[in-house]
Design an enzyme around this catalytic site. Structure first.
Site, PDB file in Angstrom:
ATOM      1  CB  CYS A   1      40.089  42.820  59.622  1.00 50.53           C
ATOM      2  SG  CYS A   1      41.025  41.024  59.815  1.00 50.53           S
ATOM      3  CD  GLU A   2      41.099  37.818  65.701  1.00 52.20           C
ATOM      4  OE1 GLU A   2      41.746  37.515  65.330  1.00 52.20           O
ATOM      5  OE2 GLU A   2      40.643  38.844  66.462  1.00 52.20           O
TER       6      GLU A   2
ATOM      7  CG  HIS B   1      46.141  42.140  57.415  1.00 50.88           C
ATOM      8  ND1 HIS B   1      44.752  41.649  57.296  1.00 50.88           N
ATOM      9  CD2 HIS B   1      46.601  42.356  56.864  1.00 50.88           C
ATOM     10  CE1 HIS B   1      44.756  40.854  56.302  1.00 50.88           C
ATOM     11  NE2 HIS B   1      46.597  40.845  56.287  1.00 50.88           N
TER      12      HIS B   1
ATOM     13  CG  HIS C   1      36.301  41.215  55.069  1.00 52.09           C
ATOM     14  ND1 HIS C   1      36.809  41.496  56.423  1.00 52.09           N
ATOM     15  CD2 HIS C   1      35.498  41.243  54.773  1.00 52.09           C
ATOM     16  CE1 HIS C   1      35.740  39.877  57.088  1.00 52.09           C
ATOM     17  NE2 HIS C   1      34.898  39.974  56.328  1.00 52.09           N
TER      18      HIS C   1
END
Length: 196
Positions: A87-88, A90, A156
């Site tokens: 995930c960009e 976090h 996620h």
């Protein structure tokens, strides 16, 4: 650049990332010189390079490496393709599976190339929504099929381990083109097949 996974890491990049990570450890109140952390910055630097190596790969090149003329015009489905992305927002992993189908229009590709395309776009700093459309667009723009369908289901860790902390939440995204977008029967056939 070739799409073959290169396990070697750029030494300068590794050293630069590692130095920044040593400072991050200090800011977290850790001692980067203690036994368990001495090699951690280099390990993290290599891990980050591996997790984002898809940025240096070309999905279209992967498909073109095994394209064949074929008059088959029924659905080709590769489902349950494992995917691991980052995930960009976090820089935490999201993990799931992709289901990808296309209906050829005179050209097919090797089945493993579909999984490689998923891998190429997943191994980047990503959001699931963009990942889904990038896979669809790469196949559509390279093979020019009658249509492409992509569904991704992922968990996620930025949502399960921190923030809202909902461990069982799964995010589903979809992207369709061509006949999958226009014809409800074809789209439903795909959706039923991935449920089986």
């Amino acid at each position: 650049m070739a799409y073959i996974k290169d396990e070697r890491y750029d030494e300068q990049t590794t050293a630069a990332i590692a130095e920044h990570y040593r400072e991050i450890l200090r800011l977290l109140g850790e001692d980067p010189q203690r036994e368990g952390l001495v090699k951690t910055p280099e390990r993290v630097a290599k891990a980050l390079q591996f997790l984002t190596h898809g940025s240096h790969q070309d999905g279209s090149e992967i498909l073109r490496s095994a394209m064949f003329k074929e008059e088959y015009q029924q659905m080709v489905l590769v489902k349950d393709i494992e995917l691991y992305s980052t995930c960009e927002h976090h820089v935490m992993p999201f993990i799931g599976k992709a289901h990808v189908a296309y209906i050829p229009n005179g050209t097919i590709t090797g089945l493993s190339k579909i999984a490689r395309v998923v891998e190429t776009f997943a191994r980047r700093l990503q959001v699931q929504e963009r990942l889904t459309t990038q896979i669809r667009d790469c196949i559509q723009d390279t093979l020019h099929p009658l249509g492409v369908a992509v569904v991704i289901e992922a968990s996620h860790t930025c949502m399960t381990l921190r923030g809202v902390q909902k461990a069982n939440a799964v995010t589903t995204t979809s992207a369709f083109s061509g006949i999958f977008l226009k014809d409800e029967r074809t789209r439903n056939e795909f959706l039923n097949l991935i449920k089986q």
